[in-house]
Design an enzyme around this catalytic site. Sequence first.
Site, PDB file in Angstrom:
ATOM      1  CB  CYS A 399       2.513   3.364   4.066  1.00 21.98           C
ATOM      2  SG  CYS A 399       1.567   4.805   4.107  1.00 21.98           S
ATOM      3  CD  GLU A 433       3.372  -4.526   4.310  1.00 26.64           C
ATOM      4  OE1 GLU A 433       2.043  -3.900   4.970  1.00 26.64           O
ATOM      5  OE2 GLU A 433       4.141  -3.716   4.175  1.00 26.64           O
TER       6      GLU A 433
END
Length: 543
Positions: A399, A433
Amino acid sequence: MTKMADNSSSVEIVEGCRLPVLRKNQEHEDEWPLAEILSVKEVSARKLYYVHYIDFNKRLDEWVTGDRLDMKKLQFPKKEAKTPTKNGLPGSRPSSPEREVRKSLDLNLQPATAPSRGKTLPTPKRKVEAVPLATQVSPATPVPSLPSSAEASQASVFPAVRETNTFKSREDHDQLSSLTTNGTARRLVPSQPGRKRKANCGPADEMIKVLQYNNPQSASVFLPPPEDSQDSSDGIPSAPRMTGSLVSDRSHDDIVTRMKNIECIELGRHRLKPWYFSPYPQELTTLPILYLCEFCLKYLKSLKCLQRHLTKCNLRHPPGNEIYRKGTISFFEIDGRKNKTYSQNLCLLAKCFLDHKTLYYDTDPFLFYVMTEYDSKGFHIVGYFSKEKESTEDYNVACILTLPPYQRRGYGKLLIEFSYELSKVEGKTGTPEKPLSDLGLLSYRSYWSQTILEILMDLKPDNGERPQITINEISEITSVKKEDVISTLQYLNLINYYKGQYILTLSEDIVDGHERAMQKRHLRIDPKCLHFTPKDWSKRGKW
């Protein structure tokens, strides 16, 4: 302004209705986009409607008054068809002819002896089919797949140098305003085997040859296909895992989480207007301003409570180890297990600006790298990124976020660059990710493009011969995964196939655009200022 208050009073608007709503666009002109009513409330004998503009970002959702609604085009929500019942009993489905035939066949196959009283005949079990989750495809530019060996063998025309292909630096997306490295609910995609190609130009590690043209700033680079090279549309894994701080299953969304619940946040000298829902305690959502300590990120309900807290809070920087400092910029490494309260408060704050982030109160498996700006009062948070302590997919970012007051100043690209510097120290190649959101893909593409072009343009002849380099070497130098290198070259429309080799063509426009972008990029990471020792997190004692 066209007023529709009289019409809205005669027709009751309920949740789920759709109708045009008046708003101002970027040019401050009136427009009437279609919007959905998510909630209705009454304040001081006046009705307010919370609307979501269809096909617009959720951060634009807002409360509006009745005079901004166009009641002439009101669309009521469609009623869902009820499941038909069998024999009038609720909850049971009608039998299909196929099931009745199956049942009769099963009865005929039973032994001739009648079953004893009290026993029931076995019925065939209904086959359950796996239904894949719905997925939302990000509106990113599709990346064409590499040509197959059959197609490559037919290539006979040498590609001309493209003078009109302009490379855009995409500085507009550098702010990483709501960069999240995860999309919406994931669909399980069957694994596709990598297509091995016959190497007409030699093994994977064969050197790239650079050809010089009449135009000295144009060059073509021969790229041999790497072993098992597979372009999986920006590296989306064939079987996405359901762990990590950014996995978001949109099936749990309800009307509450679709609405912004915090009006305003005061963080240090800044007041922030949240974009999305964040699960702060319910009693704090009714406050006009939510106060946060900018050093420990503790949330408080009033300015007086914050002032009292500051007399007791000894922190003037994020907890954890300072692993980088150059000028006023510092990075702190925070263990999600050792500093759980701070990590959870950081996730709550980040959720206000990240739509697809799933908040995990279990922060133990994650490391948080917080970037700060220093002045006489302390180290003020600018942004952060998180990563898993152990990642089997070589993810180096889970993140990433730059807070709104610091956007469009180059901090977003600095965060991305720092994540790859850590990967270099660890001796690994990393990737964010997957799948990336649309803004996430654009921001990473901008960084990847500048990094790869920087290497290609710095190639110099060796002993009078043309410079040579492989895709694997580019990946090792930058710590960018090989798949990301290939997809970036394809995204820039530089890669072609000629006589069994991949060719890159750099035109003057691309070179000039890259140089202009690098001149604007003032903030860079200095590896000499990084003091970081990677840990082996596979040993549970380190946790």
